[in-house]
Structure formats: C-alpha cells, structure tokens
Enzyme design. Structure first.
Site, PDB file in Angstrom:
ATOM      1  CB  CYS A   2      -0.860   0.017   1.260  1.00 32.42           C
ATOM      2  SG  CYS A   2      -1.782  -1.483   1.485  1.00 32.42           S
ATOM      3  NE  ARG A  27       4.216   1.816  -1.689  1.00 34.02           N
ATOM      4  CZ  ARG A  27       5.385   1.212  -1.437  1.00 34.02           C
ATOM      5  NH1 ARG A  27       6.416   1.418  -2.241  1.00 34.02           N
ATOM      6  NH2 ARG A  27       5.522   0.403  -0.426  1.00 34.02           N
ATOM      7  CD1 TRP A  73      -1.622  -5.626  -2.684  1.00 35.86           C
ATOM      8  CD2 TRP A  73      -2.353  -4.629  -4.524  1.00 35.86           C
ATOM      9  NE1 TRP A  73      -1.655  -6.570  -3.668  1.00 35.86           N
ATOM     10  CE2 TRP A  73      -2.106  -5.999  -4.811  1.00 35.86           C
ATOM     11  CE3 TRP A  73      -2.819  -3.815  -5.529  1.00 35.86           C
ATOM     12  CZ2 TRP A  73      -2.311  -6.542  -6.074  1.00 35.86           C
ATOM     13  CZ3 TRP A  73      -3.030  -4.370  -6.791  1.00 35.86           C
ATOM     14  CH2 TRP A  73      -2.772  -5.709  -7.053  1.00 35.86           C
ATOM     15  CG  ASN A  99       2.769  -0.943   2.941  1.00 37.45           C
ATOM     16  OD1 ASN A  99       2.160  -1.928   2.537  1.00 37.45           O
ATOM     17  ND2 ASN A  99       3.931  -0.562   2.436  1.00 37.45           N
ATOM     18  N   GLY A 100       1.451  -3.355   5.229  1.00 34.50           N
ATOM     19  CA  GLY A 100       2.101  -4.575   5.735  1.00 34.50           C
ATOM     20  C   GLY A 100       1.062  -5.623   6.087  1.00 34.50           C
ATOM     21  CD  GLU A 486       5.866 -17.047 -17.878  1.00 33.04           C
ATOM     22  OE1 GLU A 486       4.872 -17.502 -18.484  1.00 33.04           O
ATOM     23  OE2 GLU A 486       5.944 -15.849 -17.518  1.00 33.04           O
ATOM     24  CE  LYS A 490       6.298 -12.689 -19.028  1.00 38.71           C
ATOM     25  NZ  LYS A 490       5.340 -13.686 -18.748  1.00 38.71           N
ATOM     26  CD  GLU A 493       3.825 -11.383 -22.105  1.00 35.81           C
ATOM     27  OE1 GLU A 493       2.673 -10.945 -22.193  1.00 35.81           O
ATOM     28  OE2 GLU A 493       4.204 -12.034 -21.131  1.00 35.81           O
ATOM     29  CG  HIS A 509       8.788 -36.572 -31.531  1.00 35.89           C
ATOM     30  ND1 HIS A 509       8.889 -37.869 -31.944  1.00 35.89           N
ATOM     31  CD2 HIS A 509       9.222 -36.561 -30.242  1.00 35.89           C
ATOM     32  CE1 HIS A 509       9.327 -38.629 -30.950  1.00 35.89           C
ATOM     33  NE2 HIS A 509       9.529 -37.860 -29.902  1.00 35.89           N
ATOM     34  CE  LYS A 608      -0.227  -7.351 -14.925  1.00 38.27           C
ATOM     35  NZ  LYS A 608       0.898  -8.248 -15.233  1.00 38.27           N
TER      36      LYS A 608
HETATM   37  C1  AGP Z   1       1.515 -12.849 -19.099  1.00 43.29           C
HETATM   38  O1  AGP Z   1       2.758 -12.182 -19.134  1.00 43.29           O
HETATM   39  C2  AGP Z   1       0.462 -12.134 -19.927  1.00 43.29           C
HETATM   40  N1  AGP Z   1       0.329 -10.799 -19.550  1.00 43.29           N
HETATM   41  C3  AGP Z   1      -0.855 -12.910 -20.002  1.00 43.29           C
HETATM   42  O2  AGP Z   1      -0.577 -14.147 -20.615  1.00 43.29           O
HETATM   43  C4  AGP Z   1      -1.548 -13.201 -18.650  1.00 43.29           C
HETATM   44  O3  AGP Z   1      -0.792 -14.132 -17.906  1.00 43.29           O
HETATM   45  C5  AGP Z   1      -2.931 -13.791 -18.941  1.00 43.29           C
HETATM   46  O4  AGP Z   1      -3.692 -12.822 -19.642  1.00 43.29           O
HETATM   47  C6  AGP Z   1      -3.684 -14.209 -17.676  1.00 43.29           C
HETATM   48  O5  AGP Z   1      -3.902 -13.102 -16.862  1.00 43.29           O
HETATM   49  P1  AGP Z   1      -4.404 -13.344 -15.351  1.00 43.29           P
HETATM   50  O6  AGP Z   1      -3.322 -14.089 -14.650  1.00 43.29           O
HETATM   51  O7  AGP Z   1      -4.624 -11.974 -14.802  1.00 43.29           O
HETATM   52  O8  AGP Z   1      -5.665 -14.144 -15.424  1.00 43.29           O
END
Ligand code: AGP
Length: 613
Positions: A2, A27, A73, A99-100, A486, A490, A493, A509, A608
């Site tokens: 927070c 935050r 938060w 905050n904590g 993963e 990264k 994207e 394969h 996001k």
């Molecule tokens: C991950 O880096 C991406 N931003 C995206 O794949 C994300 O993980 C996905 O949209 C799921 O989001 P969520 O965890 O908020 O459900």
C-alpha cells in the site's frame, strides 16, 4: 503493498495528502482515505481510486494542516469503504494507516473483542488502532508514545505506520518494520511517505526509517527512536532522482522493478504461512476445504497465459508431492468443451488480475456442474476471488508491467505450499521431510536474490548478441517444461520475436528441423532427475549448429562445456527449480526487448487484464 503519506505544516493537508497518494497509486489503488486533524478527527475514505477521494474531500470542504493518508492494496478484507484506511480506535480519537501484514491479528482481535472492543472492518490494521487505545487509556501513567511502543511489541508481521491522536493534535507518529517509510524535512513542515515520490517536489532532504524504529514528528522537529525508546540520530540523505524515475523506484520500467522485487514478493507470499520449526504450512484461505481437497478424485486447473504455465508447474507439484491426479486446461477451451466435471472434483483457477474473462467463465462452468472451485489470485476483492468457494492470495503486490513476472513466481509458491500441505495431510510427506521441504522453500528468496545479482550482467551481454534473432526455441523437461513455455511467452510478448517452448524430448518430433546456426536454443537443464536426457538433447542441438544458451545448476560442468552461453543458478530441489530457472529468462527477454526499443511495460496489442473473450 500500500501507499502511506503524512503531512504537518502550513499547507492545506488535504491537497498535499491527495497529491502524494496519486504518486503512490502504483503501489495499490483499490481504495483510499485520509484523516485530517482540525479540532476534530475528519476522516474521508472509500473504495476506488484517489481521484474519488479528491472529489469527496473537495465536496466536504475538509481543511486542516496535519493529516495522514493511504492508498490500499488489499491483503485482508476486500476493497470496500469500511475496509479502507485510515482505521479508527473505538473512541474515534486515534487514526492509523498501515502498509504490511499483521500475522497474529486474529489472536489480538480475539483478545480485544473479549475485552469488549467492537470492530467494524475485516482488516488486520484495525487492531492496531484499537490496541493502542486499549493500552493508552488503560493507565494514566502511559504516554501515547509508550502505548504505541507497547503495541508494536505485541505485533508479529510487517508494518509501515502513520498514526495521529486528537490528544496530541500537532504530532504524527510513524513506525517501520518490513515496509518502507521515510520522512521529508521541509521548512516548518514535514512530509511522510512510503517512498520518495510524494516528497521530492517539496524537499530533497529525507530520513529513512529502518526496521524497529519509530519517530514523533511535528512541523518543526522530529525525534527518531527505537521501539525500545532508545533515541537515535539518523543521517539526512539528499534525494537525487527525478520524480518519474521514483515511481519506478529508480528502475527504467515497472517490469524490471517487478523482476527485482521477487525476493521480497516471494518472502511476502510465504510470510506467516510456513513454519520451519514445526514443519507445518498454514493456508487460512483453504483451511475449511482441506478435507474436500484430500478426498478429491482429481484437481482440474484452468487459467490463461502465464497463469496457465504456473498451473502446469502445479500439475507436477500436486502429482509428485500429494499424489493427486491433475489436469491442466486452457480456460478458454475448457468452457466450451461441455466438460466432464462435477461433484467430487476440485477446480483450481489461477489468475493474477482475478478478472480474466475466460478464467471466470471456466470457474462458473465448473461450479454450475457441481465441482468445488478454488482460486489463486493476486488482487483481493477481484471477481474471481469473490466467486470461488475458497482460495489463496499471492500477496505479490500490484503488478503493473503487462508481462507477468513476480505474479508467476508467487503463483508457483502458492501451488508449492498447497501441494506440500496436501501431501502432508494425505500422509505422503512425513514430519522430517516436511521440515526439509519447508527449510529449502524458506531459502528461495535469498537464492532468487543471488541469481538477480549474479546474472544481470551476463543476460545483458547475451541480449546484445540475440537482439535481432528471428526465432528462439526454449527446451525444458519435467518441472522446467512449463518454464520453457513461460520463457518463450515472455520473449514473444515484449520483444515480438517468435519463440516456441517445447518439452526437450519432443524437439526430435519435428522442431529439430528448425535448428541451424541462426537458431538460439535456450535449454533449462536444472532438473537433476532428467539431467542425462537433457545432455543428450543439447548434443542433438549442437550437432545441428544450434546456438545453445543453458540455464543450469552451478556444478553442471557437462552442460556448461556444451553451451555457447550458460547461466548457473543455485541448486535446489527439483520441485522448487521453476522459481529459480525462470529468473534469467525474465531478464533475457527484458533486455532483448529494451535493445529492440519495444514498449516493455505496455507491449503492442496487449492488456494487463483480458476481460473480454
Ligand atoms: C503474461 O505475461 C500475460 N500478460 C498474459 O498471458 C496473462 O498471464 C494472462 O492474460 C492471464 O492473466 P491473469 O493471470 O490476470 O488471469
């Protein structure tokens, strides 16, 4: 995580506090509030962003020259008006922003309730205001400062605190343990904040509080002491960074800040949940459904993107540690497949934002068919966290960068704790083994810190060589197959380079046809029980001139000799290795994206939280 602010001086406190809270919104931003002393305690607080608070302050014309503020938060209690800070003592004369996380708030709350105190919120913070008042009014020999000190000595957990009391209307009391807090020194005015961003426009002279310290502040002076009442002389620092940089705590991007926050965010996720001495794990959010989990025929995990990758790690964890069959589904596929799920099944949905449309739909589908639905979320009060039957929060703090980093590792930590707890409950893990697992899990934050310090330069050097590679291949086995996926995501994207993650053996394969001297191949060779097979896969890549980048345990000389570039990480149990092997991959993708001039925090075409289908 927070944001806290405080002000005492000659300006309009409401203006200073609101402006400061806006600087701290990164935050936490689910609710906000202020308490201003102007002959009375004027509190304005509520759900929503700081802009809502600003409007209600103006409408109610709350004026004064001293006050405290908070942008939240949520960690305990969902975001709503009553749970927003400041929290008041019963008399309404003491206000606290915090905050904590107070780990022993339940026992303290029980004791205060037995003493006749009534509570209004579900937060841990409210007990601080109530306990201070209980001690302060319990004896006429105790000063308010002493009441604060005695309260803090009873608290287990972390805090950054700002406190005001109508009995001492010209003072603000602050204290710190585990959550940052600093004091800005002005001319006949003082500023308090969680970081420098609310302060830097007024003064560049700051004092940083350290853990176990408190301060009594008025417009012209401040006194720093330990909570054992030992006076301290603190160095006055000069701030030398720009405002914009500060909101990222000096990092060029939120993503890099969040990558480097992981030692702390993993520690926060573990805090109050693992007990090394007893070899036990406490997950309050699923305590009531443990029997259902123990008796579950299977666990179906549904998620999207990075959260789906952490779910894949969860499959290995639950099956290895708890011997519970697991299926991992893309939430978007599950919801339209007329899924075979019902009574006796447990669905586990994973979502950082708690708002992803496909994951929410999968949750509702499974619930409608009679399954019990659990959640792992990072945002308290999010839709998914409210619609699941029970769940565990990751406590990773706000993740601003669109590319998920600290949320991924926090999700894996929660899955690890759940799988260990289930394994213990089902009798597959004995007390001695449990202590050993928990001891190693507790060491992960330091190991992540070691990696961040040790591989930052080498990943920057590697990134320079591969900035314009047209493709990447990521290979891993067992626990590190999901990490290969993963790492590829990264890179895709944020740098827009095409990348594929594969189970290493699967490369033979088909994908092996892609390999030539132009193809960087990232090999995650940090899983002991598959190491020999990984070496064979690396040989196969090398035979076709692939450029090998390996992530390996420090003593893995065989892999190192075969690699063009290698990053070594501290060894750990195979089941914990994803928490370490993913770190260099996050950094590699970040530096490549920066070299390519990409918008790292807000990559093209992405959001996001994908709240649409
Ligand atoms: C991950 O880096 C991406 N931003 C995206 O794949 C994300 O993980 C996905 O949209 C799921 O989001 P969520 O965890 O908020 O459900």
């Amino acid at each position: 995580m927070c944001g806290i602010v405080g002000y005492v001086g000659t300006r309009d406190a409401g203006d200073v506090l609101v402006k400061g809270l806006k600087r701290l919104e990164y935050r936490g931003y689910d609710s906000a509030g202020v308490a201003i002393l102007n002959g009375e305690m004027s509190v304005q607080k509520g759900k929503g962003k700081v802009i809502n608070l600003e409007k209600s302050l103006a409408a109610n014309e709350i004026k004064g020259h001293i006050g405290i503020g908070h942008t939240r938060w949520a960690t305990h209690g969902e975001p709503n008006d009553v749970n927003s800070h400041p929290h008041l003592s019963e008399s309404g004369r003491i206000a606290v922003v915090h905050n904590g996380i107070i780990e022993n708030y339940n026992s303290l709350k029980r004791k205060l309730t037995e003493n006749g105190r009534t509570f209004h919120s579900q937060t841990d913070t409210e007990i601080i205001a109530q306990l201070i008042e209980e001690i302060y009014t319990g004896s006429d020999k105790i000063t308010f400062e002493q009441a604060i000190q005695l309260t803090l000595k009873q608290i287990v957990g972390t805090y950054g605190l700002a406190i005001v009391n109508l009995d001492t209307p010209d003072k603000i009391y602050i204290a710190r343990k585990g959550s940052p807090l600093l004091l800005g020194i002005g001319e006949n005015e003082m500023f308090i904040a969680s970081d420098a961003s609310p302060i830097v426009e007024y003064t560049n002279k700051v004092v940083y509080l350290d853990d176990g310290e408190m301060a009594v502040v008025d417009a012209n002076s401040y006194e720093v002491k330990t909570i054992d009442d030992v006076a301290l002389t603190k160095e006055v620092h000069e701030l030398a960074i720009s405002l914009d940089a500060i909101e990222k705590a000096g990092y060029p991007h939120f993503m890099l800040k969040e990558i480097f926050e992981q030692p702390r965010s993993i520690a926060d996720c573990l805090r109050g949940r693992i007990n090394e001495k007893n070899g036990t794990i406490q997950l309050g959010g699923i305590a009531e459904v443990m029997d259902d989990l123990v008796n579950a025929k299977r666990i179906v995990i549904a998620a999207c993107g990075t959260s789906w990758h952490s779910g894949l790690v969860g499959e290995y964890l639950f099956e290895h540690l708890a011997k519970t069959p697991v299926e991992v589904e893309y939430a978007s596929e599950f919801r339209y497949r007329d899924p075979l799920i019902g009574e006796g099944d447990v669905m586990l949905v994973i979502s950082q934002s708690g708002e992803t449309a496909d994951t929410l739909a999968a949750l509702r589908e499974a619930k409608a068919r009679g399954a019990m639905v659990l959640g792992i979320c990072n945002v308290v009060g999010s839709t998914i966290s409210r619609e699941t039957d029970a769940g565990v929060f990751t406590h990773a703090g706000p993740e601003i960068g669109v590319a998920s980093t600290k949320a991924f590792t926090a999700q894996v930590v929660v899955l690890t704790m759940m799988a260990l707890k289930l394994g213990i409950e089902k009798g597959h893990i004995n007390k001695k083994q449990a202590k050993e697992y928990i001891r190693e899990l507790a060491a992960i934050p330091d190991k992540v810190d070691q990696i961040l310090k040790g591989c930052d330069d080498v990943t920057q050097d590697m990134a320079k060589l591969f900035t314009y590679a047209p493709n990447f291949l990521y290979l891993g086995r067992s626990y590190n197959f999901p990490v290969a996926l993963e790492g590829a995501l990264k890179l895709k994207e944020i740098s827009y380079i095409h990348a594929e993650g594969y189970p290493a053996a699967e490369m033979k394969h088909g994908p092996i046809a892609l390999i030539d001297e132009m193809m960087p191949v990232v090999v995650i060779a940090a899983t002991d029980h598959t190491n020999d097979k990984m070496v064979s896969n690396i040989e196969e890549v090398k035979a076709r001139k692939g450029r090998i980048i390996s992530i390996m345990n420090s003593e893995n000389s065989e892999v190192k000799d075969l690699s063009e570039f290698s990053i070594s990480i501290p060894s750990t149990k195979d089941c914990f290795s994803p928490l370490l092997t993913v770190i260099p991959l996050q950094l590699l993708s970040y530096y490549i994206a920066v070299n390519r001039g990409c918008n790292v925090d807000q990559p093209r075409n992405l959001a996001k939280s994908v709240t649409v289908e």
